[in-house]
Design a protein around this motif. Sequence first.
Motif, mmCIF file in Angstrom:
data_model
loop_
_atom_site.group_PDB
_atom_site.id
_atom_site.type_symbol
_atom_site.label_atom_id
_atom_site.label_comp_id
_atom_site.label_asym_id
_atom_site.label_seq_id
_atom_site.Cartn_x
_atom_site.Cartn_y
_atom_site.Cartn_z
ATOM 1 N N ALA A 16 0.821 -1.211 0.000
ATOM 2 C CA ALA A 16 0.000 0.000 0.000
ATOM 3 C C ALA A 16 0.854 1.260 0.000
ATOM 4 O O ALA A 16 0.502 2.266 -0.635
ATOM 5 C CB ALA A 16 -0.932 -0.008 1.212
ATOM 6 N N GLU A 17 1.997 1.207 0.697
ATOM 7 C CA GLU A 17 2.881 2.374 0.742
ATOM 8 C C GLU A 17 3.481 2.689 -0.623
ATOM 9 O O GLU A 17 3.985 3.790 -0.841
ATOM 10 C CB GLU A 17 3.986 2.145 1.776
ATOM 11 N N ARG A 18 3.410 1.729 -1.539
ATOM 12 C CA ARG A 18 3.877 1.959 -2.911
ATOM 13 C C ARG A 18 2.738 2.415 -3.824
ATOM 14 O O ARG A 18 2.864 2.393 -5.046
ATOM 15 C CB ARG A 18 4.526 0.678 -3.452
ATOM 16 N N GLY A 19 1.616 2.787 -3.213
ATOM 17 C CA GLY A 19 0.512 3.342 -3.979
ATOM 18 C C GLY A 19 -0.391 2.318 -4.631
ATOM 19 O O GLY A 19 -1.116 2.636 -5.585
ATOM 20 N N ILE A 20 -0.400 1.102 -4.117
ATOM 21 C CA ILE A 20 -1.199 0.017 -4.682
ATOM 22 C C ILE A 20 -2.344 -0.305 -3.728
ATOM 23 O O ILE A 20 -2.134 -0.439 -2.517
ATOM 24 C CB ILE A 20 -0.325 -1.240 -4.908
ATOM 25 N N GLY A 21 -3.567 -0.412 -4.249
ATOM 26 C CA GLY A 21 -4.701 -0.818 -3.437
ATOM 27 C C GLY A 21 -4.580 -2.270 -3.033
ATOM 28 O O GLY A 21 -3.945 -3.063 -3.735
ATOM 29 N N VAL A 22 -5.189 -2.649 -1.909
ATOM 30 C CA VAL A 22 -5.019 -4.004 -1.376
ATOM 31 C C VAL A 22 -6.366 -4.635 -1.029
ATOM 32 O O VAL A 22 -7.181 -4.041 -0.318
ATOM 33 C CB VAL A 22 -4.126 -4.005 -0.120
ATOM 34 N N ILE A 23 -6.590 -5.838 -1.560
ATOM 35 C CA ILE A 23 -7.648 -6.717 -1.069
ATOM 36 C C ILE A 23 -6.944 -7.778 -0.240
ATOM 37 O O ILE A 23 -6.112 -8.523 -0.763
ATOM 38 C CB ILE A 23 -8.433 -7.369 -2.215
ATOM 39 N N LEU A 24 -7.240 -7.822 1.045
ATOM 40 C CA LEU A 24 -6.546 -8.767 1.916
ATOM 41 C C LEU A 24 -7.537 -9.780 2.470
ATOM 42 O O LEU A 24 -8.725 -9.500 2.618
ATOM 43 C CB LEU A 24 -5.825 -8.024 3.038
ATOM 44 N N THR A 25 -7.035 -10.977 2.748
ATOM 45 C CA THR A 25 -7.915 -12.012 3.283
ATOM 46 C C THR A 25 -7.480 -12.414 4.688
ATOM 47 O O THR A 25 -6.322 -12.265 5.075
ATOM 48 C CB THR A 25 -7.940 -13.272 2.394
ATOM 49 N N TYR A 26 -8.465 -12.922 5.423
ATOM 50 C CA TYR A 26 -8.213 -13.461 6.757
ATOM 51 C C TYR A 26 -8.982 -14.772 6.873
ATOM 52 O O TYR A 26 -9.948 -15.028 6.146
ATOM 53 C CB TYR A 26 -8.672 -12.472 7.837
ATOM 54 N N GLY A 27 -8.515 -15.631 7.802
ATOM 55 C CA GLY A 27 -9.198 -16.892 8.058
ATOM 56 C C GLY A 27 -10.148 -16.734 9.229
ATOM 57 O O GLY A 27 -11.239 -16.193 9.113
ATOM 58 N N ARG A 28 -9.694 -17.184 10.398
ATOM 59 C CA ARG A 28 -10.537 -17.078 11.592
ATOM 60 C C ARG A 28 -10.380 -15.743 12.313
ATOM 61 O O ARG A 28 -11.195 -15.387 13.157
ATOM 62 C CB ARG A 28 -10.201 -18.218 12.560
ATOM 63 N N ASN A 29 -9.342 -15.006 11.974
ATOM 64 C CA ASN A 29 -9.010 -13.789 12.717
ATOM 65 C C ASN A 29 -9.552 -12.546 12.012
ATOM 66 O O ASN A 29 -8.816 -11.755 11.421
ATOM 67 C CB ASN A 29 -7.489 -13.695 12.887
ATOM 68 N N ARG A 30 -10.881 -12.368 12.081
ATOM 69 C CA ARG A 30 -11.510 -11.226 11.408
ATOM 70 C C ARG A 30 -10.972 -9.903 11.949
ATOM 71 O O ARG A 30 -10.694 -8.976 11.172
ATOM 72 C CB ARG A 30 -13.028 -11.273 11.579
ATOM 73 N N GLN A 31 -10.833 -9.799 13.281
ATOM 74 C CA GLN A 31 -10.336 -8.551 13.860
ATOM 75 C C GLN A 31 -8.945 -8.233 13.349
ATOM 76 O O GLN A 31 -8.607 -7.063 13.103
ATOM 77 C CB GLN A 31 -10.337 -8.621 15.386
ATOM 78 N N GLY A 32 -8.126 -9.270 13.192
ATOM 79 C CA GLY A 32 -6.793 -9.049 12.636
ATOM 80 C C GLY A 32 -6.858 -8.473 11.236
ATOM 81 O O GLY A 32 -6.065 -7.598 10.867
ATOM 82 N N GLY A 33 -7.802 -8.974 10.432
ATOM 83 C CA GLY A 33 -7.977 -8.437 9.086
ATOM 84 C C GLY A 33 -8.374 -6.970 9.115
ATOM 85 O O GLY A 33 -7.843 -6.152 8.340
ATOM 86 N N LEU A 34 -9.281 -6.628 10.018
ATOM 87 C CA LEU A 34 -9.702 -5.231 10.139
ATOM 88 C C LEU A 34 -8.566 -4.356 10.653
ATOM 89 O O LEU A 34 -8.414 -3.203 10.236
ATOM 90 C CB LEU A 34 -10.908 -5.133 11.077
ATOM 91 N N ASP A 35 -7.734 -4.917 11.528
ATOM 92 C CA ASP A 35 -6.566 -4.174 12.020
ATOM 93 C C ASP A 35 -5.581 -3.896 10.886
ATOM 94 O O ASP A 35 -4.948 -2.821 10.844
ATOM 95 C CB ASP A 35 -5.871 -4.951 13.141
ATOM 96 N N THR A 36 -5.447 -4.856 9.971
ATOM 97 C CA THR A 36 -4.556 -4.640 8.828
ATOM 98 C C THR A 36 -5.109 -3.552 7.914
ATOM 99 O O THR A 36 -4.354 -2.710 7.416
ATOM 100 C CB THR A 36 -4.357 -5.943 8.034
#
Length: 252
Positions: free
Chosen positions: A22-42
């Motif tokens: 993201a710091e290089r100006g690229i949008g990100v679709i990220l995935t999470y397994g059981r750790n939804r809060q971790g995904g939201l934190d990212t």
Amino acid sequence: MQVAIVTGASSGIGRSAAVEIAERGIGVILTYGRNRQGGLDTVAAVEEAGGTAVALPLDLGDSGSFDAFRDTVAGVLRDTWQRDTFDHLVNNAGFAQPALIADMTEDTFDRLSRVLLKGPYFLTQKLLPLMADGGAIVNTSSNSTAAYGLEPGYSAYAALKGGLDVLTRYMAKEFSPRGIRVNAISPGPTRTRLGDDAFTRFPEVVPALVARTAFGRVGEPEDVGALIATLVSDESRWVTAQNIEVSGGYNL
């Protein structure tokens, strides 16, 4: 704007890769397994870095869900970036469950296989129609596949990561007509939550790992995420079919 998909980005290497990309100006679709809060934190970490990210659930061990995931990705691309395609894929999600060969169960082996090899294989297959020409794929392997410094208990994990190494080269060959670069990275001991947060649960192993590392410390997720971001960037436009160890000189 370019867009990258990063699997397993709720913590560790995946989170760092998402932020670095993201710091290089690229949008990100990220995935999470059981750790939804971790995904939201990212997502929050990406936004703090000035980027845009969307977190989606994905069970990499359930290939039957990949069609629906692809359709969800297509919707997110349209709604968030007004695009029909994405540019880069980081196959990072994984887990480790060490066991000696004498103790390994078929159920555990099959779960490892579905996540570490079958998952990246068929997820990439399903997402290819949405991938723009000229992009990049990075597969997260492991230096446990090396011929030196073998650790008892990692036979299944390392064998499947070895399969991913071979798959990386075949992907690079087959996708090259579309200008898609495919590389792997092989982290050494890195302070992540892999192995049920083994670094936190067994801090006594750290000094031995440090002693075997040329740079005198264990790796941090940021050390690996930076290289992943470099490999998807145009800086690595002439690099494909490579497997780069990221270990600070482990067992050097």
